[in-house]
Design a protein around this motif. Sequence first.
Motif, PDB file in Angstrom:
ATOM      1  N   LEU A 260       0.860  -1.175   0.000  1.00 41.48           N
ATOM      2  CA  LEU A 260       0.000   0.000   0.000  1.00 41.48           C
ATOM      3  C   LEU A 260       0.897   1.226   0.000  1.00 41.48           C
ATOM      4  O   LEU A 260       1.547   1.513   1.004  1.00 41.48           O
ATOM      5  N   SER A 261       0.957   1.899  -1.122  1.00 38.90           N
ATOM      6  CA  SER A 261       1.798   3.088  -1.275  1.00 38.90           C
ATOM      7  C   SER A 261       3.240   2.761  -0.924  1.00 38.90           C
ATOM      8  O   SER A 261       3.926   2.095  -1.686  1.00 38.90           O
ATOM      9  N   ASP A 262       3.711   3.172   0.249  1.00 41.65           N
ATOM     10  CA  ASP A 262       5.110   2.970   0.617  1.00 41.65           C
ATOM     11  C   ASP A 262       5.298   1.893   1.680  1.00 41.65           C
ATOM     12  O   ASP A 262       6.347   1.804   2.292  1.00 41.65           O
ATOM     13  N   CYS A 263       4.285   1.069   1.909  1.00 41.09           N
ATOM     14  CA  CYS A 263       4.364  -0.008   2.901  1.00 41.09           C
ATOM     15  C   CYS A 263       4.265  -1.359   2.207  1.00 41.09           C
ATOM     16  O   CYS A 263       3.365  -1.579   1.383  1.00 41.09           O
ATOM     17  N   ALA A 264       5.189  -2.267   2.518  1.00 42.49           N
ATOM     18  CA  ALA A 264       5.178  -3.623   1.960  1.00 42.49           C
ATOM     19  C   ALA A 264       5.104  -4.631   3.100  1.00 42.49           C
ATOM     20  O   ALA A 264       5.739  -4.452   4.147  1.00 42.49           O
ATOM     21  N   VAL A 265       4.330  -5.699   2.909  1.00 45.09           N
ATOM     22  CA  VAL A 265       4.147  -6.736   3.923  1.00 45.09           C
ATOM     23  C   VAL A 265       4.732  -8.043   3.416  1.00 45.09           C
ATOM     24  O   VAL A 265       4.476  -8.444   2.259  1.00 45.09           O
ATOM     25  N   TYR A 266       5.513  -8.707   4.279  1.00 44.93           N
ATOM     26  CA  TYR A 266       6.141  -9.990   3.955  1.00 44.93           C
ATOM     27  C   TYR A 266       5.786 -11.019   5.027  1.00 44.93           C
ATOM     28  O   TYR A 266       5.638 -10.682   6.205  1.00 44.93           O
ATOM     29  N   ALA A 267       5.682 -12.268   4.617  1.00 45.84           N
ATOM     30  CA  ALA A 267       5.562 -13.364   5.573  1.00 45.84           C
ATOM     31  C   ALA A 267       6.959 -13.703   6.094  1.00 45.84           C
ATOM     32  O   ALA A 267       7.935 -13.696   5.333  1.00 45.84           O
ATOM     33  N   ALA A 268       7.070 -13.986   7.407  1.00 42.97           N
ATOM     34  CA  ALA A 268       8.388 -14.211   7.997  1.00 42.97           C
ATOM     35  C   ALA A 268       8.282 -15.175   9.162  1.00 42.97           C
ATOM     36  O   ALA A 268       7.211 -15.361   9.754  1.00 42.97           O
ATOM     37  N   ASP A 269       9.409 -15.790   9.509  1.00 43.56           N
ATOM     38  CA  ASP A 269       9.448 -16.712  10.642  1.00 43.56           C
ATOM     39  C   ASP A 269       9.485 -15.980  11.971  1.00 43.56           C
ATOM     40  O   ASP A 269       9.107 -16.532  13.000  1.00 43.56           O
ATOM     41  N   GLY A 270       9.971 -14.723  11.971  1.00 45.79           N
ATOM     42  CA  GLY A 270      10.050 -13.938  13.197  1.00 45.79           C
ATOM     43  C   GLY A 270       9.308 -12.623  13.046  1.00 45.79           C
ATOM     44  O   GLY A 270       8.917 -12.232  11.945  1.00 45.79           O
ATOM     45  N   PRO A 271       9.123 -11.889  14.148  1.00 46.45           N
ATOM     46  CA  PRO A 271       8.311 -10.671  14.122  1.00 46.45           C
ATOM     47  C   PRO A 271       9.060  -9.398  13.731  1.00 46.45           C
ATOM     48  O   PRO A 271       8.460  -8.346  13.612  1.00 46.45           O
ATOM     49  N   SER A 272      10.366  -9.498  13.534  1.00 42.79           N
ATOM     50  CA  SER A 272      11.169  -8.311  13.292  1.00 42.79           C
ATOM     51  C   SER A 272      11.432  -8.097  11.804  1.00 42.79           C
ATOM     52  O   SER A 272      11.486  -9.071  11.028  1.00 42.79           O
ATOM     53  N   PRO A 273      11.623  -6.855  11.377  1.00 39.42           N
ATOM     54  CA  PRO A 273      12.058  -6.623   9.995  1.00 39.42           C
ATOM     55  C   PRO A 273      13.368  -7.332   9.665  1.00 39.42           C
ATOM     56  O   PRO A 273      13.628  -7.639   8.496  1.00 39.42           O
TER      57      PRO A 273
END
Length: 773
Positions: free
Chosen positions: A695-708
């Motif tokens: 969404l605009s300047d935000c990207a969402v990824y699936a990950a094993d942990g909660p941190s970027p």
Amino acid sequence: MSELFEAVEALIASASPLPPPAERKRLRQAHGLTLDQIAGALKVRRATVSGWENGKTEPRPPEREAYAHLLKKLAELYPAHSAHSGDPATAAATPADDTSATVPAPSGAAPAEERTPSTRPAPDAAAMTPPKTPAPPLAPVAEPRPQATARPSSARPGAQKSAPQKSASQKSALQQAAARKAAARKAASSGPTSAGVDPRFENGPLAVVDADRDGQVLAYCVGGLVLDVPAKSLPSLVEWALTEAGLGAPRLNGSGKDADPLLVLTASACERYGLPDRLTQEERLAGRIPDSHKVVKQLQRSDWQLTKRGFGPWARIYRPAEGGRRQCVQLCIPSWDALDTRHWDGAAQLPPAELARLLGTYAQRVMTPRGSTAVTGLELMTALHPPTRASEPDADGRRHSEHNPGSLGSRPVDCAPCEAPDGHPLLADLPRFHQRGPAEMLLEEAYDWARPLTDEECLKRYVVGIDVNLAFGAAANGAVVGLACEPVHVKHPTFDPKLPGSWLVDLSHVDLSHVLVAKEWKHLEGDLLPSPFTPRGDRPEGPAWYATPTVAYAVELGYDVAPLEAYVRPTSGRYLDSWYKRLRDAYVATMADLGVPEGLTPEEFLTAMDGYKQRDAEMAVVLSAIKATVKGGIGKLRERPRGGGWRPGRPWPALSRPTWRPDIRAAVISRARVNMHRKMLALAAATGRYPVAILSDCAVYAADGPSPLDVLPHQGGKTVPGSFRLGVLPGMVKHEGTQTTLWAEEVRERHGQDLNLARYIKDGHITATDGGE
């Protein structure tokens, strides 16, 4: 004989010995006395005492003898050596005290006791350790009136135990003095610096004008300075702001104009000057009070004029310039909703001193507000690139106004038909209900894309959102855009990535499964990536209009392009570079105020970002306003018609501005979207990780942990080249939010698989289905 002795006594009194000005101030502070107390005891104005302390004037009989007697007694209580002995009483008298904010009088100015404004400290919540040796206050001194915005003070731990008992009046006086000193210290330490101040604008760019219950009007300025306002009516207030207040800001470009003084009127100040503290529903819809209002009539009788938008939340009051000298004052009325809560949060409810600090910081880092953050963002472009400049002297030695190269000029230019939004006069001949498609309309917008999670992604525990800092600002940096020139229409042109414009070209052949990444061909899972050519991420199906950066990205991915036609602008330049740099510096400086400086490692950066907005609520609002200035300024380049009187096919006011440039807006948004896709592509090629929502300047990824850090690999101090980097600078990313994969699946089952997770990743709260906000 008695007359002779009286004459001798008068001579002695007229030359009563006085300590140096700095010592006078130290003695007053050591005893916890305010300028108002001294002035009240000696029956003089506060500004008079201030002048005695800063050395501008000297007291005359009969006050001189009494003043000398006072200082003599204080010197006995507080010898000069105690200033360096660690005595808390004298240590409390810091340079950031109330009179330290008093500025020097300009050359030729009247003596301090005759000048208006006088200075006061801004109130704040703090306490000062009382002096070790108590002394009764002067008998004639009246109890000082509390400042309108003073907050409750809190004593230091143990202060009451170590200090002798004092009367209630003494404690009150000490607490009020301490509060004022603390406010000055806070403003001096955390507010904008006064180094290199233009003497014409010695008191800063703006003042928050407030009236207390007794009808006294004070103007709160940056740096903790408070001015007495003598004006009894709004016309005289405007006159005061221009002639005596020392308000304004120097031009940002040598060919530009100095910023006009900004007066922010509180609700009580509105009432004091005959204005309503709130607008009626009818006035709110009109955006102004009626021209028949008594205050508007007062202004007219005093030969002041209003702009076409009238007397609204952001009013401009002016007289025609005389001899090249501008006579204009800007008003901001927070209680009339001048400060949009979406960008300024609760700034309108702040006490005057805090509001002055907040707006003053914004004004000095960005520019003096000229209206909404969007309006200010647009005005900043013009302030940095004025449309005209002074020419070289002609044969007669006279200079003339000429076009300023690198600017957008002083007159509007037409856009191309494909760049015109629906309802534009260029489209007046289209059928009324005609829907333009991609081959007729340039549609460069930010991403709004999402896809279902793969089976492998569903096995991961979290979805993590990362957000690009100041994405549109970073995209504006380096953007080559058309300047003051009309678009040139060409058929079957050869694409030139250095030529700004709009291109009709078919990009449906670009296959994201096989692309160049860092000049190497890579095979990727193209169906897990959005198309870089459309806002919804769909693959284009035929010819469509694109801005230059979008077409250039197709070439960068390794594909040939063959435009069918184009509207190009041969006169071009990097118009927005200085705009971006000023906003970048403002953003970075404000983040540093919030405890997030440059140069941190990713781990340090994430730690610093934890709760950063709670460290200084006022600077958090400034940060919000800076970000809104970037987005709003770009959006204003294609401002749409407002109000109910407009009809499709008719012009609207924004079209008359040289800064109405939808092509520049399209170029910036195109670059922002392309920058986002380029980084996602680099990350996918290096790690096999693909976004699930953007969404605009935000990207969402699936990950094993909660941190970027569970999304963005970081080894040896480096991230994937060309991909996302954690950090504070514009273009780098921060943590937007983390939710569980279970949450992602549940909300999509409830609201539909098309729901964009990026919209709700921050707090996980779903307020509406996608598209329903």
